[in-house]
Design a protein around this motif. Structure first.
Motif, PDB file in Angstrom:
ATOM      1  N   GLN A 150       0.819  -1.203   0.000  1.00  0.00           N
ATOM      2  CA  GLN A 150       0.000   0.000   0.000  1.00  0.00           C
ATOM      3  C   GLN A 150       0.857   1.258   0.000  1.00  0.00           C
ATOM      4  OE1 GLN A 150      -3.258   0.053  -0.512  1.00  0.00           O
ATOM      5  NE2 GLN A 150      -3.104   2.289  -0.598  1.00  0.00           N
ATOM      6  N   ALA A 151       2.007   1.207   0.665  1.00  0.00           N
ATOM      7  CA  ALA A 151       2.906   2.361   0.689  1.00  0.00           C
ATOM      8  C   ALA A 151       3.495   2.611  -0.690  1.00  0.00           C
ATOM      9  CB  ALA A 151       4.015   2.148   1.714  1.00  0.00           C
ATOM     10  N   ARG A 152       3.834   1.549  -1.403  1.00  0.00           N
ATOM     11  CA  ARG A 152       4.348   1.697  -2.774  1.00  0.00           C
ATOM     12  C   ARG A 152       3.279   2.294  -3.682  1.00  0.00           C
ATOM     13  NH1 ARG A 152       6.231  -3.659  -1.858  1.00  0.00           N
ATOM     14  NH2 ARG A 152       4.619  -4.433  -3.266  1.00  0.00           N
ATOM     15  N   VAL A 153       2.055   1.820  -3.537  1.00  0.00           N
ATOM     16  CA  VAL A 153       0.961   2.335  -4.358  1.00  0.00           C
ATOM     17  C   VAL A 153       0.730   3.822  -4.069  1.00  0.00           C
ATOM     18  CG1 VAL A 153      -1.521   2.203  -4.794  1.00  0.00           C
ATOM     19  CG2 VAL A 153      -0.167   0.106  -4.639  1.00  0.00           C
ATOM     20  N   GLU A 154       0.762   4.201  -2.806  1.00  0.00           N
ATOM     21  CA  GLU A 154       0.571   5.613  -2.445  1.00  0.00           C
ATOM     22  C   GLU A 154       1.680   6.478  -3.020  1.00  0.00           C
ATOM     23  OE1 GLU A 154      -1.957   7.120  -1.118  1.00  0.00           O
ATOM     24  OE2 GLU A 154      -3.056   5.218  -0.984  1.00  0.00           O
ATOM     25  N   LEU A 155       2.912   5.957  -3.005  1.00  0.00           N
ATOM     26  CA  LEU A 155       4.032   6.690  -3.596  1.00  0.00           C
ATOM     27  C   LEU A 155       3.810   6.876  -5.096  1.00  0.00           C
ATOM     28  CD1 LEU A 155       6.840   7.957  -3.437  1.00  0.00           C
ATOM     29  CD2 LEU A 155       7.826   5.652  -3.636  1.00  0.00           C
ATOM     30  N   ALA A 156       3.346   5.830  -5.770  1.00  0.00           N
ATOM     31  CA  ALA A 156       3.061   5.929  -7.204  1.00  0.00           C
ATOM     32  C   ALA A 156       1.968   6.951  -7.467  1.00  0.00           C
ATOM     33  CB  ALA A 156       2.642   4.560  -7.745  1.00  0.00           C
ATOM     34  N   ARG A 157       0.947   6.960  -6.643  1.00  0.00           N
ATOM     35  CA  ARG A 157      -0.155   7.914  -6.838  1.00  0.00           C
ATOM     36  C   ARG A 157       0.306   9.347  -6.661  1.00  0.00           C
ATOM     37  NH1 ARG A 157      -4.691   4.351  -3.476  1.00  0.00           N
ATOM     38  NH2 ARG A 157      -5.174   2.910  -5.200  1.00  0.00           N
ATOM     39  N   ARG A 158       1.195   9.563  -5.680  1.00  0.00           N
ATOM     40  CA  ARG A 158       1.725  10.923  -5.493  1.00  0.00           C
ATOM     41  C   ARG A 158       2.573  11.337  -6.692  1.00  0.00           C
ATOM     42  NH1 ARG A 158       2.660   9.033  -0.192  1.00  0.00           N
ATOM     43  NH2 ARG A 158       4.910   8.847  -0.586  1.00  0.00           N
ATOM     44  N   LEU A 159       3.323  10.390  -7.244  1.00  0.00           N
ATOM     45  CA  LEU A 159       4.150  10.681  -8.410  1.00  0.00           C
ATOM     46  C   LEU A 159       3.297  11.014  -9.631  1.00  0.00           C
ATOM     47  CD1 LEU A 159       6.965  10.603  -9.869  1.00  0.00           C
ATOM     48  CD2 LEU A 159       6.528   8.167 -10.279  1.00  0.00           C
ATOM     49  N   LEU A 160       2.184  10.310  -9.784  1.00  0.00           N
ATOM     50  CA  LEU A 160       1.346  10.451 -10.983  1.00  0.00           C
ATOM     51  C   LEU A 160       0.311  11.563 -10.864  1.00  0.00           C
ATOM     52  CD1 LEU A 160       0.671   6.640 -11.528  1.00  0.00           C
ATOM     53  CD2 LEU A 160       2.383   8.031 -12.687  1.00  0.00           C
ATOM     54  N   GLU A 161       0.038  11.995  -9.649  1.00  0.00           N
ATOM     55  CA  GLU A 161      -1.019  12.975  -9.405  1.00  0.00           C
ATOM     56  C   GLU A 161      -0.778  14.265 -10.181  1.00  0.00           C
ATOM     57  OE1 GLU A 161      -3.338  14.960  -5.548  1.00  0.00           O
ATOM     58  OE2 GLU A 161      -1.399  13.952  -5.296  1.00  0.00           O
ATOM     59  N   GLY A 162      -1.846  14.751 -10.810  1.00  0.00           N
ATOM     60  CA  GLY A 162      -1.776  16.031 -11.501  1.00  0.00           C
ATOM     61  C   GLY A 162      -1.152  15.982 -12.881  1.00  0.00           C
ATOM     62  N   ARG A 163      -0.770  14.803 -13.361  1.00  0.00           N
ATOM     63  CA  ARG A 163      -0.137  14.697 -14.675  1.00  0.00           C
ATOM     64  C   ARG A 163      -1.156  14.556 -15.807  1.00  0.00           C
ATOM     65  NH1 ARG A 163       5.422  13.073 -14.960  1.00  0.00           N
ATOM     66  NH2 ARG A 163       6.415  12.995 -12.912  1.00  0.00           N
ATOM     67  N   GLY A 164      -2.423  14.354 -15.463  1.00  0.00           N
ATOM     68  CA  GLY A 164      -3.455  14.227 -16.487  1.00  0.00           C
ATOM     69  C   GLY A 164      -3.292  12.995 -17.356  1.00  0.00           C
ATOM     70  N   LEU A 165      -2.833  11.910 -16.764  1.00  0.00           N
ATOM     71  CA  LEU A 165      -2.571  10.690 -17.521  1.00  0.00           C
ATOM     72  C   LEU A 165      -3.852   9.962 -17.901  1.00  0.00           C
ATOM     73  CD1 LEU A 165       0.380   9.239 -15.396  1.00  0.00           C
ATOM     74  CD2 LEU A 165       0.545  10.542 -17.518  1.00  0.00           C
ATOM     75  N   ASN A 166      -3.785   9.240 -18.995  1.00  0.00           N
ATOM     76  CA  ASN A 166      -4.863   8.326 -19.345  1.00  0.00           C
ATOM     77  C   ASN A 166      -5.021   7.291 -18.240  1.00  0.00           C
ATOM     78  OD1 ASN A 166      -5.794   5.597 -20.725  1.00  0.00           O
ATOM     79  ND2 ASN A 166      -6.486   7.260 -22.038  1.00  0.00           N
TER      80      ASN A 166
END
Length: 273
Positions: A150-166
């Motif tokens: 879950q910590a890895r997933v949260e880190l990924a979400r913070r990295l991807l947040e706001g990028r407007g990705l598909n």
């Protein structure tokens, strides 16, 4: 490396089931997600993997076990793919999880096809890979098996947040963090880029520069790498002012870094040595 039995099982199953998965179009999103979930379950339950790959166990018993696990909850195509896989012979018990994950990625690609987003997802994955080259601490955390899932997933979400990705890009990047599967995070992203490139029938070449490439530069790079690779290429131009100047060119696992920042880092290492 997969053994001969697993390679045959994977190829025959894909030849049989992939066209049918493709025909589900937008439903492939749900199927891909379900297959990713099954991959996670298999990777964390060796007894289940053994039960589903035991050559001495009747296929009907394996299907009944699948039905108890996901029957009535999953898409019928998810169940059909898994039923086909448990009916095959595998060199190693863990190879069935690899095949399930492959089908999960296929589901994401077919959903991208159905929503005209395949090239977009391929470019976004390449841009993510390029960005992570400059973030060693982040990519280490994303793939560290000692860090809770879950910590890895949260880190990924913070990295991807706001990028407007598909949403396909987002889901694939999240899956790679949720379950590293004994791979480095960057290795998984590159594997995904390669799968999308093969799917589109062309190779992705990511070029990172401090300023946008001109059309003339793009055309020269296309001609150069088409000759070098012997197949069509797509140039993914990434603008990153932090490289200062020069180019970083990446194709597959091959990276040629002639940027100013790379040269400065090399000089710093020489001075320290």
């Amino acid at each position: 490396m997969r053994g001969e039995a697993s390679r045959i099982a994977d190829r025959v199953s894909r030849d049989s089931m992939a066209p049918r998965l493709r025909d589900t179009r937008e439903e492939a999103w749900r199927i891909g997600n379900e297959l990713f979930s099954v991959t996670n379950v298999l990777d964390n339950n060796i007894r289940l993997e053994r039960a589903l790959t035991d050559p001495s166990r009747p296929v009907e018993d394996k299907v009944a076990l699948l039905d108890r696990l996901i029957g009535g909850q999953s898409h019928e195509m998810t169940m059909e793919i898994l039923t086909d896989l448990v009916g095959r012979k595998w060199s190693r018990v863990s190879d069935i999880a690899n095949a399930v994950e492959d089908f999960g990625v296929d589901g994401m690609m077919y959903y991208a096809d159905a929503t005209d987003a395949t090239l977009q997802v391929s470019i976004e994955l390449a841009e993510l890979h390029s960005a992570l080259l400059n973030l060693p601490v982040v990519r280490s955390g994303l793939g560290d098996p000692k860090v809770p899932s879950q910590a890895r997933v949260e880190l990924a979400r913070r990295l991807l947040e706001g990028r407007g990705l598909n949403k396909v890009t987002y889901r694939l990047a999240e899956h790679a963090a949720c379950n590293p599967r004994n791979r480095r995070y960057l290795t998984t992203i590159q594997w995904l880029i390669n799968k999308f490139s093969r799917h589109m029938g062309e190779s992705m070449v990511t070029v990172t520069t401090a300023a946008p490439l001109t059309q003339e530069q793009i055309e020269k790079l296309i001609a150069l790498y088409t000759r070098k690779l012997g197949r069509p290429v797509h140039i993914n131009s990434v603008v990153d002012p932090s490289v200062i100047g020069g180019m970083r060119i990446q194709h597959g696992d091959e990276v040629t870094d002639n940027t100013v920042v790379a040269q400065l880092q090399q000089l710093q290492r020489l001075v320290q040595a």
